[in-house]
Design an enzyme around this catalytic site. Structure first.
Site, PDB file in Angstrom:
ATOM      1  N   HIS A  18       0.702  -1.155   0.198  1.00  0.00           N
ATOM      2  CA  HIS A  18      -0.282   0.143  -0.218  1.00  0.00           C
ATOM      3  C   HIS A  18       0.619   1.416   0.053  1.00  0.00           C
ATOM      4  CE1 HIS A  18      -3.380  -2.617   2.063  1.00  0.00           C
ATOM      5  NE2 HIS A  18      -3.282  -2.743   0.793  1.00  0.00           N
ATOM      6  N   ASN A  28      -3.207 -12.705  16.313  1.00  0.00           N
ATOM      7  CA  ASN A  28      -4.245 -11.561  16.426  1.00  0.00           C
ATOM      8  C   ASN A  28      -4.793 -11.700  17.834  1.00  0.00           C
ATOM      9  OD1 ASN A  28      -6.250  -9.500  16.047  1.00  0.00           O
ATOM     10  ND2 ASN A  28      -6.165  -9.704  13.773  1.00  0.00           N
ATOM     11  N   ALA A  43       0.999  -9.266  18.875  1.00  0.00           N
ATOM     12  CA  ALA A  43       2.291  -9.615  18.034  1.00  0.00           C
ATOM     13  C   ALA A  43       3.370  -9.502  18.938  1.00  0.00           C
ATOM     14  CB  ALA A  43       2.330  -8.779  16.933  1.00  0.00           C
TER      15      ALA A  43
HETATM   16  C1  BV8 Z   1      -7.977  -2.201  -5.449  1.00  0.00           C
HETATM   17  C2  BV8 Z   1      -2.930   2.993   2.370  1.00  0.00           C
HETATM   18  C3  BV8 Z   1      -8.990  -2.173  -7.701  1.00  0.00           C
HETATM   19  C4  BV8 Z   1      -3.646   4.308   2.627  1.00  0.00           C
HETATM   20  C5  BV8 Z   1      -4.625   1.403   2.435  1.00  0.00           C
HETATM   21  C6  BV8 Z   1     -11.793  -7.360  -3.836  1.00  0.00           C
HETATM   22  C7  BV8 Z   1     -10.949  -7.141  -4.596  1.00  0.00           C
HETATM   23  C8  BV8 Z   1     -10.085  -6.026  -5.106  1.00  0.00           C
HETATM   24  C9  BV8 Z   1     -10.421  -4.715  -4.356  1.00  0.00           C
HETATM   25  C10 BV8 Z   1     -11.739  -4.842  -3.693  1.00  0.00           C
HETATM   26  C11 BV8 Z   1     -12.390  -6.102  -3.220  1.00  0.00           C
HETATM   27  N1  BV8 Z   1     -13.442  -5.808  -2.524  1.00  0.00           N
HETATM   28  C12 BV8 Z   1     -13.187  -4.676  -1.947  1.00  0.00           C
HETATM   29  C13 BV8 Z   1     -12.339  -4.146  -2.823  1.00  0.00           C
HETATM   30  C14 BV8 Z   1     -11.855  -2.293  -2.729  1.00  0.00           C
HETATM   31  C15 BV8 Z   1     -11.042  -2.097  -1.599  1.00  0.00           C
HETATM   32  C16 BV8 Z   1     -11.305  -2.813  -0.373  1.00  0.00           C
HETATM   33  O1  BV8 Z   1     -10.630  -3.918   0.058  1.00  0.00           O
HETATM   34  N2  BV8 Z   1     -12.127  -2.335   0.545  1.00  0.00           N
HETATM   35  C17 BV8 Z   1     -12.616  -2.892   1.834  1.00  0.00           C
HETATM   36  C18 BV8 Z   1     -12.748  -1.612   2.781  1.00  0.00           C
HETATM   37  C19 BV8 Z   1     -13.719  -3.687   1.628  1.00  0.00           C
HETATM   38  N3  BV8 Z   1      -9.534  -2.448  -2.109  1.00  0.00           N
HETATM   39  C20 BV8 Z   1      -9.091  -1.532  -2.641  1.00  0.00           C
HETATM   40  O2  BV8 Z   1      -9.240  -0.318  -2.954  1.00  0.00           O
HETATM   41  C21 BV8 Z   1      -7.523  -1.705  -3.210  1.00  0.00           C
HETATM   42  N4  BV8 Z   1      -7.370  -1.304  -4.477  1.00  0.00           N
HETATM   43  O3  BV8 Z   1      -8.164  -3.504  -5.259  1.00  0.00           O
HETATM   44  O4  BV8 Z   1      -8.221  -1.658  -6.680  1.00  0.00           O
HETATM   45  C22 BV8 Z   1      -8.229  -1.616  -8.775  1.00  0.00           C
HETATM   46  C23 BV8 Z   1      -7.670  -2.574  -9.991  1.00  0.00           C
HETATM   47  C24 BV8 Z   1      -7.097  -2.209 -10.910  1.00  0.00           C
HETATM   48  C25 BV8 Z   1      -7.322  -0.814 -11.295  1.00  0.00           C
HETATM   49  C26 BV8 Z   1      -7.862  -0.077 -10.602  1.00  0.00           C
HETATM   50  C27 BV8 Z   1      -8.420  -0.273  -9.147  1.00  0.00           C
HETATM   51  C28 BV8 Z   1      -6.564  -0.810  -2.461  1.00  0.00           C
HETATM   52  C29 BV8 Z   1      -6.553  -1.290  -1.117  1.00  0.00           C
HETATM   53  C30 BV8 Z   1      -5.529  -0.236  -0.214  1.00  0.00           C
HETATM   54  C31 BV8 Z   1      -5.951   0.830   0.398  1.00  0.00           C
HETATM   55  N5  BV8 Z   1      -4.873   1.593   1.122  1.00  0.00           N
HETATM   56  N6  BV8 Z   1      -3.648   1.869   2.963  1.00  0.00           N
HETATM   57  C32 BV8 Z   1      -3.651   4.927   3.805  1.00  0.00           C
HETATM   58  O5  BV8 Z   1      -3.145   4.475   4.838  1.00  0.00           O
HETATM   59  O6  BV8 Z   1      -4.029   6.064   4.058  1.00  0.00           O
HETATM   60  S1  BV8 Z   1      -5.355   0.153   3.067  1.00  0.00           S
HETATM   61  C33 BV8 Z   1      -5.202   0.425   5.023  1.00  0.00           C
HETATM   62  O7  BV8 Z   1      -6.188  -0.453   5.452  1.00  0.00           O
HETATM   63  C34 BV8 Z   1      -4.122   0.310   5.647  1.00  0.00           C
HETATM   64  O8  BV8 Z   1      -2.829   0.129   4.920  1.00  0.00           O
HETATM   65  C35 BV8 Z   1      -3.955  -0.977   6.482  1.00  0.00           C
HETATM   66  O9  BV8 Z   1      -3.265  -1.894   6.281  1.00  0.00           O
HETATM   67  C36 BV8 Z   1      -5.512  -1.569   5.793  1.00  0.00           C
HETATM   68  C37 BV8 Z   1      -6.446  -2.140   7.127  1.00  0.00           C
HETATM   69  O10 BV8 Z   1      -6.175  -3.229   7.112  1.00  0.00           O
HETATM   70  P1  BV8 Z   1      -5.391  -3.656   8.614  1.00  0.00           P
HETATM   71  O11 BV8 Z   1      -3.919  -3.556   8.384  1.00  0.00           O
HETATM   72  O12 BV8 Z   1      -5.826  -5.020   8.897  1.00  0.00           O
HETATM   73  O13 BV8 Z   1      -5.599  -2.899   9.599  1.00  0.00           O
HETATM   74  P2  BV8 Z   1      -7.036  -2.912  10.572  1.00  0.00           P
HETATM   75  O14 BV8 Z   1      -6.898  -1.705  11.282  1.00  0.00           O
HETATM   76  O15 BV8 Z   1      -8.132  -3.156   9.684  1.00  0.00           O
HETATM   77  O16 BV8 Z   1      -7.018  -3.993  11.482  1.00  0.00           O
HETATM   78  C38 BV8 Z   1      -5.963  -4.003  12.645  1.00  0.00           C
HETATM   79  C39 BV8 Z   1      -5.937  -5.515  13.102  1.00  0.00           C
HETATM   80  O17 BV8 Z   1      -4.809  -5.851  14.022  1.00  0.00           O
HETATM   81  C40 BV8 Z   1      -7.104  -6.037  13.909  1.00  0.00           C
HETATM   82  O18 BV8 Z   1      -7.825  -7.088  13.438  1.00  0.00           O
HETATM   83  C41 BV8 Z   1      -6.588  -6.039  15.409  1.00  0.00           C
HETATM   84  O19 BV8 Z   1      -7.426  -6.989  16.007  1.00  0.00           O
HETATM   85  C42 BV8 Z   1      -5.214  -6.182  15.330  1.00  0.00           C
HETATM   86  N7  BV8 Z   1      -4.473  -6.088  16.234  1.00  0.00           N
HETATM   87  C43 BV8 Z   1      -4.522  -4.778  17.282  1.00  0.00           C
HETATM   88  N8  BV8 Z   1      -3.573  -4.779  17.865  1.00  0.00           N
HETATM   89  C44 BV8 Z   1      -2.917  -5.730  17.759  1.00  0.00           C
HETATM   90  C45 BV8 Z   1      -3.393  -6.493  16.642  1.00  0.00           C
HETATM   91  N9  BV8 Z   1      -2.697  -7.552  16.163  1.00  0.00           N
HETATM   92  C46 BV8 Z   1      -1.524  -7.915  16.644  1.00  0.00           C
HETATM   93  N10 BV8 Z   1      -0.887  -7.531  17.687  1.00  0.00           N
HETATM   94  C47 BV8 Z   1      -1.592  -6.388  18.057  1.00  0.00           C
HETATM   95  N11 BV8 Z   1      -1.033  -5.723  19.374  1.00  0.00           N
END
Ligand code: BV8
Length: 252
Positions: free
Chosen positions: A124, A218, A236
């Site tokens: 990303h 997690n 982690a």
């Molecule tokens: C794309 C940069 C297509 C920006 C980020 C299916 C296929 C393809 C795409 C999609 C699809 N379905 C939906 C989509 C669209 C979309 C998507 O996935 N939407 C989601 C919301 C449903 N995907 C996209 O748009 C991607 N692009 O596919 O484009 C395309 C193809 C061709 C041409 C044009 C377009 C792009 C996705 C990237 C977005 N950018 N980041 C920024 O940071 O400002 S993603 C962003 O979200 C972060 O990078 C972060 O990594 C991510 C969230 O995920 P996690 O890392 O898991 O973080 P989260 O907070 O969710 O969870 C944290 C976890 O940690 C929790 O489980 C928690 O319990 C745990 N935790 C907490 N404490 C601890 C811990 N674990 C261990 N130890 C601890 N101490």
């Protein structure tokens, strides 16, 4: 955060890691949580609490409110710059000195690199890399017109953070390398991700389909738990150092 990790799951995980020939690691925001970097799902703090990150991390949000979104990234850069890698980042860097390992991260904070991990695949992008929105091809950061955001002095294009926004394609090479790592790994270690953001969240399933074992680390249930052979329910920074000897320095 205390971790009551199931002893059997722990020893089974240790055995899989010790026996692994080729490890792929996928990390998410949770691996940086113990460094004090808020995860994406955490309620945003203070000034930003009224915004949803998924709404701000999009190109059209940037076009609509460039100053607001630019300030949000400046705020995050300052926050991340003031943090340090935690034992999870350090343990992963150390494991890469002991085993063939490909580290794929969804994170944009650069903390894996600061902990000593090399050749990190940033799916990303990176919070500290800037690029241009509709640039003319001659945009020069050194000659940018200061502002919020800075603009190209030649064409007036806005500077933008070098991250992948929702709706944007992942960097082609990074995506190819990550998918190849998933297809060829015999062990996939998934650390700190909710498993909600695609296509990154599809990687452990690809690894599993190609015969890899999958371990999820997690403290909370995640969408990838059902893909896992083993789920280690803990933070982690506590769990990873229990899985291998984390004292060996990262590979030079
Ligand atoms: C794309 C940069 C297509 C920006 C980020 C299916 C296929 C393809 C795409 C999609 C699809 N379905 C939906 C989509 C669209 C979309 C998507 O996935 N939407 C989601 C919301 C449903 N995907 C996209 O748009 C991607 N692009 O596919 O484009 C395309 C193809 C061709 C041409 C044009 C377009 C792009 C996705 C990237 C977005 N950018 N980041 C920024 O940071 O400002 S993603 C962003 O979200 C972060 O990078 C972060 O990594 C991510 C969230 O995920 P996690 O890392 O898991 O973080 P989260 O907070 O969710 O969870 C944290 C976890 O940690 C929790 O489980 C928690 O319990 C745990 N935790 C907490 N404490 C601890 C811990 N674990 C261990 N130890 C601890 N101490």
């Amino acid at each position: 955060m205390k971790a009551e990790i199931d002893a059997q799951a722990l020893s089974a995980s240790r055995r899989l890691i010790a026996a692994a020939g080729n490890i792929m690691v996928l990390t998410g925001a949770g691996v940086s949580a113990e460094s004090g970097v808020p995860t994406f799902r955490d309620a945003m703090t203070g000034l930003w609490s009224r915004f949803n990150p998924e709404e701000l991390a999009q190109e059209d949000a940037y076009r609509r409110q460039p100053a607001l979104v630019w300030e949000w990234y400046q705020h995050r850069r300052a926050l991340v710059a003031a943090t340090h890698p935690n034992p999870a980042h350090v343990a992963l860097a150390s494991l890469s000195a002991q085993k063939p390992l490909t580290l794929v991260t969804q994170n944009v904070d650069g903390l894996h690199q600061r902990a000593g991990s090399r050749d990190v695949i940033e799916l990303h992008g990176n919070l500290f890399a800037d690029k241009w929105l509709d640039g003319c091809g001659r945009c020069d950061p050194a000659a940018a017109v200061p502002g919020v955001p800075p603009r190209c002095s030649a064409c007036g294009a806005m500077m933008r953070p070098g991250v992948v926004w929702f709706g944007e394609a992942l960097p082609r090479v990074a995506r190819y390398r990550a998918e190849h790592a998933a297809e060829t790994a015999d062990l996939c270690l998934v650390v700190g991700t909710s498993g909600l953001v695609y296509p990154a969240a599809g990687l452990p399933g690809i690894a599993k389909d190609h015969g890899a074992h999958v371990i999820v680390v997690n403290p909370e249930p995640s969408a990838l738990d059902q893909t896992a052979d083993i789920v280690l329910r803990g933070p982690a920074g506590v769990v990873l150092p229990m899985l291998w000897d984390g004292t060996q320095a990262a590979s030079a």
